[in-house]
Design a protein around this motif. Structure first.
Motif, PDB file in Angstrom:
ATOM      1  N   TYR A  70       0.814  -1.207   0.000  1.00 42.12           N
ATOM      2  CA  TYR A  70       0.000   0.000   0.000  1.00 42.12           C
ATOM      3  C   TYR A  70       0.853   1.264   0.000  1.00 42.12           C
ATOM      4  N   ASN A  71       2.016   1.199   0.613  1.00 44.40           N
ATOM      5  CA  ASN A  71       2.917   2.352   0.540  1.00 44.40           C
ATOM      6  C   ASN A  71       3.384   2.578  -0.892  1.00 44.40           C
ATOM      7  N   ARG A  95       2.422   8.694   4.909  1.00 46.31           N
ATOM      8  CA  ARG A  95       1.473   8.850   3.813  1.00 46.31           C
ATOM      9  C   ARG A  95       0.864  10.257   3.795  1.00 46.31           C
ATOM     10  N   GLU A  96       0.615  10.793   4.966  1.00 45.40           N
ATOM     11  CA  GLU A  96      -0.046  12.102   5.062  1.00 45.40           C
ATOM     12  C   GLU A  96       0.731  13.188   4.328  1.00 45.40           C
ATOM     13  N   SER A  97       2.044  13.067   4.281  1.00 50.95           N
ATOM     14  CA  SER A  97       2.868  14.092   3.634  1.00 50.95           C
ATOM     15  C   SER A  97       2.928  13.928   2.121  1.00 50.95           C
ATOM     16  N   SER A 249       0.585  -0.761   6.234  1.00 50.71           N
ATOM     17  CA  SER A 249       0.667   0.170   7.363  1.00 50.71           C
ATOM     18  C   SER A 249       0.512  -0.523   8.710  1.00 50.71           C
ATOM     19  N   VAL A 250      -0.302  -1.596   8.769  1.00 48.09           N
ATOM     20  CA  VAL A 250      -0.485  -2.282  10.041  1.00 48.09           C
ATOM     21  C   VAL A 250       0.835  -2.892  10.520  1.00 48.09           C
ATOM     22  N   VAL A 251       1.651  -3.342   9.576  1.00 39.53           N
ATOM     23  CA  VAL A 251       2.962  -3.876   9.929  1.00 39.53           C
ATOM     24  C   VAL A 251       3.789  -2.814  10.639  1.00 39.53           C
ATOM     25  N   TYR A 316     -10.335   5.716   0.853  1.00 39.39           N
ATOM     26  CA  TYR A 316      -9.534   5.895  -0.359  1.00 39.39           C
ATOM     27  C   TYR A 316      -8.516   7.025  -0.180  1.00 39.39           C
ATOM     28  N   ILE A 317      -7.538   7.072  -1.111  1.00 40.44           N
ATOM     29  CA  ILE A 317      -6.580   8.178  -1.130  1.00 40.44           C
ATOM     30  C   ILE A 317      -6.669   8.892  -2.477  1.00 40.44           C
ATOM     31  N   VAL A 318      -6.216  10.155  -2.497  1.00 40.66           N
ATOM     32  CA  VAL A 318      -6.311  10.976  -3.696  1.00 40.66           C
ATOM     33  C   VAL A 318      -5.081  11.866  -3.781  1.00 40.66           C
TER      34      VAL A 318
END
Length: 362
Positions: A70-71, A95-97, A249-251, A316-318
């Motif tokens: 996912y990253n 991810r936020e950045s 991310s859970v990892v 979702y991401i955008v």
């Protein structure tokens, strides 16, 4: 004049049918071989896509089934390869950045999928290994008490008819001390001399023995409860070698709790679970989100999920370069929530999950 529609490049995270947090495909019966896509993540996306199709042209591509990085998907959006990813993304600082998150559509959890099989011999061995030092403390204390009885209360020899045999009296005193520290106080009380020193010594030893036995019984009971629950928690995760998807991310979040993780690239969740089951002596479980893991417990009845690591909003991401699209998409998510359509879609897939507030974002 017809207004030109914006193009939105969409990547859909494709998984297996048992992956609760991914999209899966079903070949339709018949000669056409048409493929139908299903999954909670897909159904919500399809509803909103149909609402926005007059304003945007969507170019859709799919990931490989075994790709759970996912990253890596986040990186593709940051690089401009895609404008949006249809998948269940947890929030992280990294991810936020790089991307923006759309409004969450469900509540998931950081979790570990693991075996819940019962093995009596292994359970007894584990408890013995963990309690051996406590038992040794009782044995040493019993020997010390026996020596005290031998030297401080020699009148006990008359009670056991061993006045003329000090060697046997010493052995009898040590056995009495050990028995008392293990909770059997009959010899201590019945064979005490009636001298004040003998009475006082017997009472003090029995009080100390009672407290120590109760404490150690409580500790062993706690071990048995922990063994019986089979749960992996924030407190015991440091001792658990685990498997997980690379870029998941859970990892990363469970590593913050001290988890020892073997992160594997380019492998489907089914194959990852199979690897765990084939190496269950080496690994304690598989790191997944709760929704990702849940369908696999239906196939493997001896698998359970530990989720003592926090609930997470997911969605979702955008791209950060699509603020207008983000605004329009979030408005449609809000509309689904207000009409309770989001809850209905969610409950159609996860209605049986009582341990998480999965479908409560309404």
């Amino acid at each position: 004049m017809v207004q030109q529609k914006d193009i939105i490049k969409v990547l859909v995270v494709l998984g297996e049918r048992r992956d609760g947090s991914a999209v899966y495909r079903i070949p339709k019966a018949g000669k056409t071989g048409e493929i139908v896509y299903r999954g909670f993540i897909w159904d919500v996306w399809a509803r909103i896509r149909d609402r926005l199709k007059d304003k945007y042209d969507f170019i859709t591509e799919f990931t490989d089934v075994g790709d759970n990085n996912y990253n890596g998907f986040v990186q593709k959006v940051q690089n401009g390869e895609y404008d949006m990813v249809v998948g269940a993304f947890f929030r992280t600082v990294w991810r936020e950045s790089r991307i923006d998150y759309l409004s969450p559509i469900a509540i998931d959890a950081n979790a570990i999928l693991h075996l819940d099989e019962v093995n009596i011999v292994r359970e007894i061995t584990n408890v013995l290994n963990k309690s051996i030092f406590m038992v040794l403390y009782l044995l040493v204390a019993g020997i010390i008490v026996g020596l005290l009885l031998f030297y401080i209360d020699p009148g006990r020899a008359k009670m056991v008819d061993l006045v003329k045999n000090k060697g046997l009296f010493l052995i009898r005193s040590i056995l009495t001390g050990i028995a008392t520290m293990l909770g059997e106080m009959g010899f201590m009380s019945e064979n005490a001399s009636l001298k004040p020193v003998g009475v006082i010594l017997s009472v003090v030893v029995m009080i100390v023995s009672f407290v120590m036995v109760m404490f150690i019984q409580g500790e062993i009971t706690s071990l048995l409860i922990e063994q019986g629950s089979k749960k992996i928690t924030k407190e015991n995760i440091q001792d658990k070698p685990l498997l997980g998807h690379y870029g998941y991310s859970v990892v990363e979040k469970l590593k913050d709790y001290g988890a020892n993780v073997d992160a594997v690239k380019d492998i489907s969740t089914t194959k990852l679970i199979e690897k765990y089951l084939e190496n269950k002596e080496k690994y304690a479980g598989v790191i997944l989100s709760y929704l990702h893991a849940y369908p696999h417990t239906r196939q493997h009845k001896n698998l359970v999920i530990s989720h003592d690591f926090g609930d997470e909003p997911t969605g979702y991401i955008v791209s950060q370069n699509k603020p207008k699209f983000k605004e329009d998409f979030n408005r449609e998510i809000l509309r689904l929530k207000q009409k309770r359509a989001l809850r209905r879609i969610c409950r159609a897939y996860f209605g049986g999950l009582d341990s998480l507030p999965t479908c409560q974002l309404t």
